[in-house]
Design a protein around this motif. Structure first.
Motif, mmCIF file in Angstrom:
data_model
loop_
_atom_site.group_PDB
_atom_site.id
_atom_site.type_symbol
_atom_site.label_atom_id
_atom_site.label_comp_id
_atom_site.label_asym_id
_atom_site.label_seq_id
_atom_site.Cartn_x
_atom_site.Cartn_y
_atom_site.Cartn_z
ATOM 1 N N ARG A 107 -1.535 6.250 -15.609
ATOM 2 C CA ARG A 107 -1.653 4.944 -14.960
ATOM 3 C C ARG A 107 -1.080 4.994 -13.556
ATOM 4 N NH1 ARG A 107 -4.391 0.320 -15.066
ATOM 5 N NH2 ARG A 107 -3.852 -0.512 -17.098
ATOM 6 N N VAL A 108 -1.767 4.335 -12.628
ATOM 7 C CA VAL A 108 -1.273 4.118 -11.266
ATOM 8 C C VAL A 108 -1.439 2.638 -10.955
ATOM 9 C CG1 VAL A 108 -1.525 4.652 -8.822
ATOM 10 C CG2 VAL A 108 -2.009 6.418 -10.511
ATOM 11 N N LYS A 109 -0.382 1.992 -10.521
ATOM 12 C CA LYS A 109 -0.461 0.591 -10.101
ATOM 13 C C LYS A 109 0.436 0.411 -8.880
ATOM 14 C CE LYS A 109 -1.353 -2.248 -14.205
ATOM 15 N NZ LYS A 109 -0.808 -3.350 -15.028
ATOM 16 N N GLY A 110 0.020 -0.414 -7.953
ATOM 17 C CA GLY A 110 0.884 -0.614 -6.799
ATOM 18 C C GLY A 110 0.419 -1.699 -5.860
ATOM 19 N N ILE A 111 1.313 -2.063 -4.939
ATOM 20 C CA ILE A 111 0.969 -2.928 -3.813
ATOM 21 C C ILE A 111 1.264 -2.141 -2.545
ATOM 22 C CG2 ILE A 111 1.237 -5.184 -4.907
ATOM 23 C CD1 ILE A 111 4.090 -5.275 -3.809
ATOM 24 N N LEU A 112 0.364 -2.242 -1.577
ATOM 25 C CA LEU A 112 0.456 -1.431 -0.367
ATOM 26 C C LEU A 112 0.565 -2.298 0.878
ATOM 27 C CD1 LEU A 112 -2.385 1.178 -1.095
ATOM 28 C CD2 LEU A 112 0.038 1.308 -1.748
ATOM 29 N N ALA A 113 1.441 -1.867 1.796
ATOM 30 C CA ALA A 113 1.512 -2.444 3.138
ATOM 31 C C ALA A 113 0.742 -1.503 4.060
ATOM 32 C CB ALA A 113 2.967 -2.583 3.584
ATOM 33 N N LEU A 114 -0.443 -1.919 4.474
ATOM 34 C CA LEU A 114 -1.316 -1.039 5.248
ATOM 35 C C LEU A 114 -1.229 -1.330 6.740
ATOM 36 C CD1 LEU A 114 -4.563 -1.135 3.062
ATOM 37 C CD2 LEU A 114 -2.672 0.504 2.957
ATOM 38 N N GLU A 115 -1.458 -0.299 7.524
ATOM 39 C CA GLU A 115 -1.530 -0.467 8.973
ATOM 40 C C GLU A 115 -2.672 -1.413 9.324
ATOM 41 O OE1 GLU A 115 -2.030 3.408 10.590
ATOM 42 O OE2 GLU A 115 0.024 4.057 10.139
ATOM 43 N N GLY A 116 -2.397 -2.397 10.177
ATOM 44 C CA GLY A 116 -3.427 -3.326 10.614
ATOM 45 C C GLY A 116 -3.726 -4.446 9.638
ATOM 46 N N GLU A 117 -2.990 -4.532 8.513
ATOM 47 C CA GLU A 117 -3.202 -5.584 7.520
ATOM 48 C C GLU A 117 -1.938 -6.424 7.376
ATOM 49 O OE1 GLU A 117 -5.791 -6.455 5.634
ATOM 50 O OE2 GLU A 117 -7.217 -4.861 6.126
ATOM 51 N N ASP A 118 -2.078 -7.740 7.505
ATOM 52 C CA ASP A 118 -0.921 -8.622 7.345
ATOM 53 C C ASP A 118 -0.580 -8.871 5.882
ATOM 54 O OD1 ASP A 118 -0.611 -8.925 10.086
ATOM 55 O OD2 ASP A 118 -1.991 -10.635 10.164
ATOM 56 N N LYS A 119 -1.596 -8.788 5.020
ATOM 57 C CA LYS A 119 -1.396 -9.108 3.607
ATOM 58 C C LYS A 119 -1.491 -7.840 2.758
ATOM 59 C CE LYS A 119 -3.223 -13.733 4.347
ATOM 60 N NZ LYS A 119 -4.341 -14.686 4.122
ATOM 61 N N PRO A 120 -0.872 -7.871 1.589
ATOM 62 C CA PRO A 120 -0.838 -6.653 0.753
ATOM 63 C C PRO A 120 -2.161 -6.377 0.057
ATOM 64 C CG PRO A 120 0.230 -8.456 -0.389
ATOM 65 C CD PRO A 120 -0.105 -8.981 0.978
ATOM 66 N N ILE A 121 -2.339 -5.113 -0.307
ATOM 67 C CA ILE A 121 -3.482 -4.656 -1.089
ATOM 68 C C ILE A 121 -2.959 -4.164 -2.430
ATOM 69 C CG2 ILE A 121 -5.381 -3.008 -1.244
ATOM 70 C CD1 ILE A 121 -5.765 -4.996 0.996
ATOM 71 N N ALA A 122 -3.560 -4.618 -3.520
ATOM 72 C CA ALA A 122 -3.168 -4.170 -4.851
ATOM 73 C C ALA A 122 -4.132 -3.087 -5.321
ATOM 74 C CB ALA A 122 -3.174 -5.336 -5.841
ATOM 75 N N ILE A 123 -3.579 -2.023 -5.905
ATOM 76 C CA ILE A 123 -4.402 -0.943 -6.456
ATOM 77 C C ILE A 123 -4.004 -0.708 -7.907
ATOM 78 C CG2 ILE A 123 -4.726 0.228 -4.249
ATOM 79 C CD1 ILE A 123 -2.575 2.278 -5.320
ATOM 80 N N HIS A 124 -4.959 -0.278 -8.726
ATOM 81 C CA HIS A 124 -4.617 0.134 -10.087
ATOM 82 C C HIS A 124 -5.706 1.041 -10.616
ATOM 83 C CE1 HIS A 124 -7.083 -2.943 -12.537
ATOM 84 N NE2 HIS A 124 -7.334 -3.228 -11.297
ATOM 85 N N GLY A 125 -5.284 1.993 -11.448
ATOM 86 C CA GLY A 125 -6.227 2.946 -12.000
ATOM 87 C C GLY A 125 -5.702 3.574 -13.269
ATOM 88 N N VAL A 126 -6.599 4.171 -14.039
ATOM 89 C CA VAL A 126 -6.267 4.883 -15.273
ATOM 90 C C VAL A 126 -6.884 6.277 -15.185
ATOM 91 C CG1 VAL A 126 -6.496 4.935 -17.788
ATOM 92 C CG2 VAL A 126 -6.250 2.740 -16.604
#
Length: 345
Positions: A275-294
Motif C-alpha cells: 500500500r502507498v497513500k499520501g498527500i503531496l505539496a507540489l511545485e506550482g500547486e497551492d493545494k495538496p494532491i492525494a495519492i493512493h495505490g495497491v
C-alpha cells in the motif's frame, strides 16, 4: 463512473454476516452486489425477481449477482444490463473469497479496456475477526495482505473479545496499516461503505505526525535514521517482515520526477509494496494532491480543496514486505533531489 467497493477479509471473519446487514439497509437500494453464491448469504426469502441466471432483484431494491467466472465478466454483464435499461445501480459491492488477494480485482478495474471507462475504485473494506485476528496475522500472509490493502477495517465479533484484546488488536492493525480507518459493525452502513477520503486521510496524517513528534520535534535530527532501529520511526512485524512507515518531505516536490520515481519503484518492487497513500505539496500547486495505490496499481491522483491543519508538507505512508524503509528513503532522496526527508512512524 460507478464506484466499486471491495469487501474482503480472512476466512470466518464475518464478511457474509456484514453483507447480510448491508443488504437490509435502505441506503443499499441503489447498489449492485457481487457474491459467490446466492445461498451463502441466505437471500432466498428476499428475492423479488430473477433477471437472468446470475442476477436477481431484492425486495430492498438492491441487485445481487453471482460471480460464476471472472469478476470482469460479472461486471460486464451488469454494465450491459444497465446500458439496456433493464437494471439501474449507482455503486457496486464485491465480496471476495476468504483467501483472496484484493489486488487482482483492483487491477481488473483499471486494466480492463471496457470496465475502466464505466467503473472506478470505491475503496477496500476488510473485515477482521476481533477474537482470532492476532493468530491469523502471525501465520497467514493472506490476512496481512487483506489488512494492508484496506481503506477501512471493520472489526467483527467485538462482543466476544475483552477490552485488553480489543486494544491490542487495534494497535497491531495500526502497525500493519496506519492509513486505514478502523470501525466496528455497529457503525452506520454509509460510514462502513465509504471509500478513500483524501481529506480525512490528510487530517489523520497531520494528527499522527503531531502525536509522534510533537511541536518541538527536531525534524532534521531524525531524517537519516533507519526505520527499524528506532521505534518512533517505523513499525515492523517481525513474523512476516511487514513494515509500515512514512516519508515526511519538507521541500515542494516536482510532480514529473515524483511520478517517474514511484512508477519505477512499483515496477521493481510492487509485489512487496502492499500500500502507498499520501498527500503531496507540489511545485506550482497551492493545494495538496492525494495519492493512493495497491502493489503495482496507482489510482488517479485526487486534487484536494484545502490543506488540513498543520504544516504544509508532503507525507507518504508505505506498507512493505521484505524491503528496508531506509532503502525507500534513500532512493527517494537520490531520485528527486529533495534534501529534507525524514522517516516517521
Amino acid at each position: 463512473m460507478i464506484p466499486v467497493v471491495l469487501l474482503t477479509g480472512f476466512l470466518g471473519s464475518g464478511k457474509t454476516t456484514l453483507l447480510q446487514r448491508l443488504l437490509k439497509d435502505p441506503s443499499m437500494a441503489g447498489a449492485a452486489v457481487l457474491i459467490n453464491e446466492f445461498g451463502e448469504v441466505g437471500l432466498d426469502h428476499q428475492l423479488l425477481d430473477r433477471i437472468d441466471d446470475n442476477v436477481v432483484l431484492l425486495k430492498s431494491g438492491c441487485i445481487c449477482c453471482t460471480v460464476r467466472g471472472e469478476v470482469a465478466d460479472a461486471l460486464s454483464n451488469l454494465d450491459s444490463l444497465r446500458s439496456r435499461g433493464e437494471i439501474a445501480f449507482d455503486r457496486v459491492v464485491i465480496e471476495t473469497t476468504g483467501l483472496a488477494d484484493p489486488y487482482p480485482v483492483l487491477q481488473t478495474l483499471t486494466a480492463h479496456p471496457v470496465l475502466r471507462s464505466h467503473f472506478t475504485n470505491g475503496g477496500v473494506l476488510t473485515t477482521v475477526d476481533a477474537v482470532n485476528a492476532q493468530l491469523q496475522v502471525e501465520h497467514r500472509a493472506e490476512a496481512v495482505r487483506q489488512i494492508a490493502a484496506a481503506d477501512r477495517i471493520v472489526l467483527t465479533k467485538t462482543d466476544l473479545a475483552d477490552a485488553g484484546e480489543d486494544q491490542a488488536l487495534r494497535a497491531r492493525l495500526a502497525r500493519i496499516n496506519p492509513a486505514a480507518t478502523i470501525l466496528t459493525t455497529q457503525e452506520p452502513v454509509e460510514t462502513i461503505l465509504s471509500g478513500f477520503e483524501p481529506a480525512a486521510f490528510a487530517a489523520a496524517l497531520v494528527t499522527d505526525d503531531a502525536h509522534h513528534c510533537g511541536p518541538d520535534c527536531d525534524h532534521e535530527g531524525h531524517h537519516h535514521h533507519h526505520a527499524h532501529s528506532h521505534g518512533t520511526h517505523g513499525h515492523h512485524d517481525e513474523d512476516l517482515g511487514v513494515t509500515s512507515f512514512s516519508l515526511v518531505i519538507e521541500d515542494e516536490i516536482d510532480w514529473t520526477m515524483f511520478g517517474t520515481w514511484l512508477t519505477l519503484l512499483l515496477h521493481k518492487h510492487g509485489d512487496r509494496i502492499f500500500r502507498v497513500k499520501g498527500i503531496l505539496a507540489l511545485e506550482g500547486e497551492d493545494k495538496p494532491i492525494a495519492i493512493h495505490g495497491v502493489q503495482h496499481l496507482v489510482h488517479a491522483p485526487t486534487h484536494m480543496t484545502h490543506w488540513p491543519n498543520g504544516p504544509r508538507r508532503s507525507r507518504i505512508v508505505f506498507i512493505l514486505e521484505g524491503i528496508s524503509p531506509d532503502q525507500i528513503r534513500r532512493s527517494f532522496a537520490a531520485f528527486t533531489g529533495c534534501s529534507a526527508v525524514r522517516a516517521a512512524a
